[in-house]
Scaffold this active site. Structure first.
Site, PDB file in Angstrom:
ATOM      1  N   TYR A 168     -28.249   0.582 -40.686  1.00  8.81           N
ATOM      2  CA  TYR A 168     -27.366   1.423 -39.872  1.00  8.81           C
ATOM      3  C   TYR A 168     -26.850   0.635 -38.670  1.00  8.81           C
ATOM      4  O   TYR A 168     -25.645   0.625 -38.390  1.00  8.81           O
ATOM      5  CB  TYR A 168     -28.130   2.667 -39.410  1.00  8.81           C
ATOM      6  CG  TYR A 168     -27.297   3.656 -38.630  1.00  8.81           C
ATOM      7  CD1 TYR A 168     -26.485   4.581 -39.283  1.00  8.81           C
ATOM      8  CD2 TYR A 168     -27.334   3.681 -37.234  1.00  8.81           C
ATOM      9  CE1 TYR A 168     -25.738   5.502 -38.572  1.00  8.81           C
ATOM     10  CE2 TYR A 168     -26.580   4.587 -36.520  1.00  8.81           C
ATOM     11  CZ  TYR A 168     -25.784   5.502 -37.191  1.00  8.81           C
ATOM     12  OH  TYR A 168     -25.033   6.407 -36.473  1.00  8.81           O
ATOM     13  N   SER A 199     -22.011   3.478 -32.741  1.00  8.54           N
ATOM     14  CA  SER A 199     -23.303   4.011 -32.307  1.00  8.54           C
ATOM     15  C   SER A 199     -23.801   3.161 -31.156  1.00  8.54           C
ATOM     16  O   SER A 199     -23.416   1.992 -31.009  1.00  8.54           O
ATOM     17  CB  SER A 199     -24.313   3.956 -33.463  1.00  8.54           C
ATOM     18  OG  SER A 199     -25.626   4.220 -32.997  1.00  8.54           O
TER      19      SER A 199
END
Length: 249
Positions: free
Chosen positions: A152, A139
């Site tokens: 995350y 990400s």
């Protein structure tokens, strides 16, 4: 160039969003694709969008023994595994002082633990391929921090470092390992953030040189490239696909 005919690709979380876009791209270039997902209805819908011969496996990667069950099915149905796309992931949007131990563990279990176990279990098949490919989906939050996704971001940062270890360990056996870092892409995973974080959509637009959020199909080509023979000398990298978001530092 980029001919994947004769290969088999496994895409976890391939029943929607970025995963499905990558699965379509790989299939369009000749790979036989196997997708996984927990939702049978979404699996069926995704399978209908893929070429004949594609497979869908209903599976929760966090379940005990799930990786072995999945690989057994892939090898039984398709006979081999050449390309592993670790795309399945989850997020819980909470500030660092609010996230519980259980929430932290659940995110790291799916985004990092299950990814590690599946990759480890896939190693013999990737080695037997002679041109194995591991494509891990990180990400842009592997690079940047936001206040509402501490677990995350930590999990995706760890994916980048884990991928570098794979690249160093398995290069001599013809296996490449790379991480793709999607930027802000319009998917189900980011729907909640766009809805719940005031001003997020416009803030991302304002600092993205391309002037828009990403779409899932923006990620298809990078998967095809990294899976192909043309990328045989590319390993250990972390490649942003973000409309230039990361260039502004």
């Amino acid at each position: 160039m980029f001919d994947l005919t004769g290969t088999v690709a496994l895409v976890t979380g391939g029943n929607g969003g970025i995963g499905l876009a990558m699965a379509k791209g790989l299939a369009e270039h000749g790979a036989r694709v196997v997708i996984t997902g927990r939702n049978p209805a979404k699996n069926a819908e995704a399978l209908a969008a893929l070429p004949a011969g594609s497979l869908a496996v209903e599976l929760d990667l966090a379940a005990p023994g799930a990786t072995e069950v999945l690989l057994d099915k892939v090898l039984a149905e398709a006979g081999r595994l050449d390309i592993l796309v670790n795309n399945a992931g989850m997020n819980i949007r909470k500030r660092p002082e609010e996230i519980s131990d259980a929430e932290w563990s659940s995110i790291l279990e799916i985004n990092l633990g299950a990814l590690m176990r599946l990759t480890r279990a896939a190693y013999p098949s990737l080695k037997a391929s002679g041109r194995g490919r591991v494509i891990n989906i990180g990400s842009i939050l592997s690079i940047f921090g936001v206040p509402f996704s501490p677990a995350y971001g930590a999990s995706k940062g760890a994916v980048v470092q884990y991928t570098k270890s794979l690249a160093a360990a398995w290069a001599a056996e013809g296996i490449t390992a790379n991480t793709v870092l999607p930027g802000w892409v319009e998917t189900e995973l980011t729907d909640g953030a766009r809805r719940d974080v005031p001003g997020l959509y416009d803030k991302i637009l304002s600092r993205t040189p391309m002037g828009r959020w990403g779409r899932p199909d923006d990620l298809a080509a990078i998967a095809v490239f990294l899976a192909s023979e043309e990328a045989r000398f590319v390993t250990g990298t972390a490649i942003p696909v973000d409309g230039g978001f990361a260039t502004l530092g």
